[in-house]
Every structure is written in C-alpha cells, then in structure tokens.
Design a protein around this motif. Structure first.
Motif, PDB file in Angstrom:
ATOM      1  N   GLY A 151       0.821  -1.206   0.000  1.00 58.46           N
ATOM      2  CA  GLY A 151       0.000   0.000   0.000  1.00 58.46           C
ATOM      3  C   GLY A 151       0.851   1.251   0.000  1.00 58.46           C
ATOM      4  O   GLY A 151       2.042   1.212   0.313  1.00 58.46           O
TER       5      GLY A 151
ATOM      6  N   ALA B 169      -3.599   4.124  -1.645  1.00 60.23           N
ATOM      7  CA  ALA B 169      -3.912   3.058  -2.592  1.00 60.23           C
ATOM      8  C   ALA B 169      -3.260   1.776  -2.107  1.00 60.23           C
ATOM      9  O   ALA B 169      -2.302   1.801  -1.330  1.00 60.23           O
ATOM     10  CB  ALA B 169      -3.424   3.399  -3.992  1.00 60.23           C
ATOM     11  N   ARG B 170      -3.790   0.640  -2.598  1.00 62.91           N
ATOM     12  CA  ARG B 170      -3.132  -0.625  -2.308  1.00 62.91           C
ATOM     13  C   ARG B 170      -3.353  -1.579  -3.476  1.00 62.91           C
ATOM     14  O   ARG B 170      -4.316  -1.478  -4.219  1.00 62.91           O
ATOM     15  CB  ARG B 170      -3.611  -1.225  -0.981  1.00 62.91           C
TER      16      ARG B 170
ATOM     17  N   ILE C  11      -6.912  -3.794  -6.960  1.00 67.75           N
ATOM     18  CA  ILE C  11      -6.509  -2.454  -6.544  1.00 67.75           C
ATOM     19  C   ILE C  11      -7.632  -1.729  -5.819  1.00 67.75           C
ATOM     20  O   ILE C  11      -8.814  -1.911  -6.131  1.00 67.75           O
ATOM     21  CB  ILE C  11      -6.060  -1.644  -7.787  1.00 67.75           C
ATOM     22  N   LEU C  12      -7.230  -0.908  -4.884  1.00 64.14           N
ATOM     23  CA  LEU C  12      -8.174  -0.053  -4.153  1.00 64.14           C
ATOM     24  C   LEU C  12      -7.546   1.334  -4.029  1.00 64.14           C
ATOM     25  O   LEU C  12      -6.348   1.444  -3.755  1.00 64.14           O
ATOM     26  CB  LEU C  12      -8.443  -0.633  -2.768  1.00 64.14           C
ATOM     27  N   TYR C  13      -8.358   2.365  -4.246  1.00 63.74           N
ATOM     28  CA  TYR C  13      -7.879   3.745  -4.138  1.00 63.74           C
ATOM     29  C   TYR C  13      -8.713   4.531  -3.139  1.00 63.74           C
ATOM     30  O   TYR C  13      -9.910   4.289  -2.982  1.00 63.74           O
ATOM     31  CB  TYR C  13      -7.978   4.480  -5.478  1.00 63.74           C
TER      32      TYR C  13
ATOM     33  N   LYS D 203      -8.618   8.936  -6.774  1.00 69.18           N
ATOM     34  CA  LYS D 203      -9.176   8.156  -7.888  1.00 69.18           C
ATOM     35  C   LYS D 203      -9.170   8.971  -9.159  1.00 69.18           C
ATOM     36  O   LYS D 203      -9.558  10.140  -9.168  1.00 69.18           O
ATOM     37  CB  LYS D 203     -10.619   7.745  -7.565  1.00 69.18           C
TER      38      LYS D 203
ATOM     39  N   THR E   1      -2.252   6.110 -10.062  1.00 73.52           N
ATOM     40  CA  THR E   1      -2.303   4.717 -10.500  1.00 73.52           C
ATOM     41  C   THR E   1      -1.238   3.924  -9.758  1.00 73.52           C
ATOM     42  O   THR E   1      -0.058   4.281  -9.807  1.00 73.52           O
ATOM     43  CB  THR E   1      -2.066   4.601 -12.007  1.00 73.52           C
ATOM     44  N   ILE E   2      -1.665   2.867  -9.087  1.00 71.62           N
ATOM     45  CA  ILE E   2      -0.724   1.974  -8.421  1.00 71.62           C
ATOM     46  C   ILE E   2      -0.498   0.769  -9.317  1.00 71.62           C
ATOM     47  O   ILE E   2      -1.425   0.285  -9.987  1.00 71.62           O
ATOM     48  CB  ILE E   2      -1.251   1.546  -7.025  1.00 71.62           C
TER      49      ILE E   2
ATOM     50  N   LEU F 295       3.714   4.201  -7.776  1.00 73.48           N
ATOM     51  CA  LEU F 295       2.550   5.074  -7.662  1.00 73.48           C
ATOM     52  C   LEU F 295       2.745   6.213  -8.649  1.00 73.48           C
ATOM     53  O   LEU F 295       3.578   7.088  -8.431  1.00 73.48           O
ATOM     54  CB  LEU F 295       2.388   5.611  -6.244  1.00 73.48           C
TER      55      LEU F 295
END
Length: 119
Positions: free
Chosen positions: A35, A49-50, A58-60, A65, A69-70, A81
């Motif tokens: 993350g 983010a992770r 992915i989660l932001y 958002k 971008t991860i 990132l």
C-alpha cells in the motif's frame, strides 16, 4: 523481515506528475499486499492506494481516484505510484507499506519520500 525503500519524490507544480517507486527486499514472500499512505504536516496518516500481490486487485482512496495509479512489478518486487494532475493538497510524505497474509495491519514501512506540490 522485509525492507522497503521509496524513491521518486520531489517538488512539482500543480497539474504536474511524479512517479514513486517502492523496492521490497528480504522475506517478500510473506507479503500479500502493498500500500501507499501519506501524511501531511499536522494531519494523520491516510491511505492512498493498495495492490494485492497475487491477483493485482486495486483499491484507491476517493481523493486520488482517476489521478493516481498503483502498479507492481513482481519480478522486481517493486510497487509504483504514478501521480498525475497533482494538487497542492497532495503535498505530504508518502510511505509504502507491506502487509502479511495473516496480519490485520501493515507490518512493514518504508522511510518515506517527500512530495511537494506548489500552486
């Protein structure tokens, strides 16, 4: 143990871009997600983010958002990132973190890298 080293921070004008990198070493097989977090002066650390190491899900945070971008490179044990359309409110120390499969929180943290966005 796992060691995390961030790089890529700096000073950028509003609307600009930066890419942060986080290289993991040591017992990286124990990590199932990576993350990014940030902490601005006088504020609590917040989630950014992770990404899951296995399937790449992915989660932001809502605040990033569509702008951040991860991504990951499993072969290099590195997480990135990409930060676009940066705003002054993105100014913070950015930390990468790793979490083990059976952990309830992030176990490993990098030293942090400063991101400053000027208006």
């Amino acid at each position: 143990q796992v060691q995390l080293v961030e790089s890529g921070g700096g000073l950028v004008q509003a609307g600009g871009s930066l890419r942060l990198s986080c290289a993991a070493s040591g017992r990286t097989s124990s990590i199932n997600r990576m993350g990014w977090f940030r902490q601005a002066p006088g504020k609590a650390r917040e989630f950014v983010a992770r990404i899951m190491w296995s399937d790449g899900s992915i989660l932001y945070a809502d605040s990033v958002k569509g702008r951040f971008t991860i991504s990951r490179d499993n072969a290099k044990n590195t997480v990135y990132l990409q930060m676009n359309s940066l705003k002054p409110e993105d100014t913070a120390v950015y930390y990468c973190a790793g979490r083990g499969s059976y952990s309830t929180g992030y176990d490993y943290w990098g030293q942090g890298t400063q991101v400053t966005v000027s208006s």
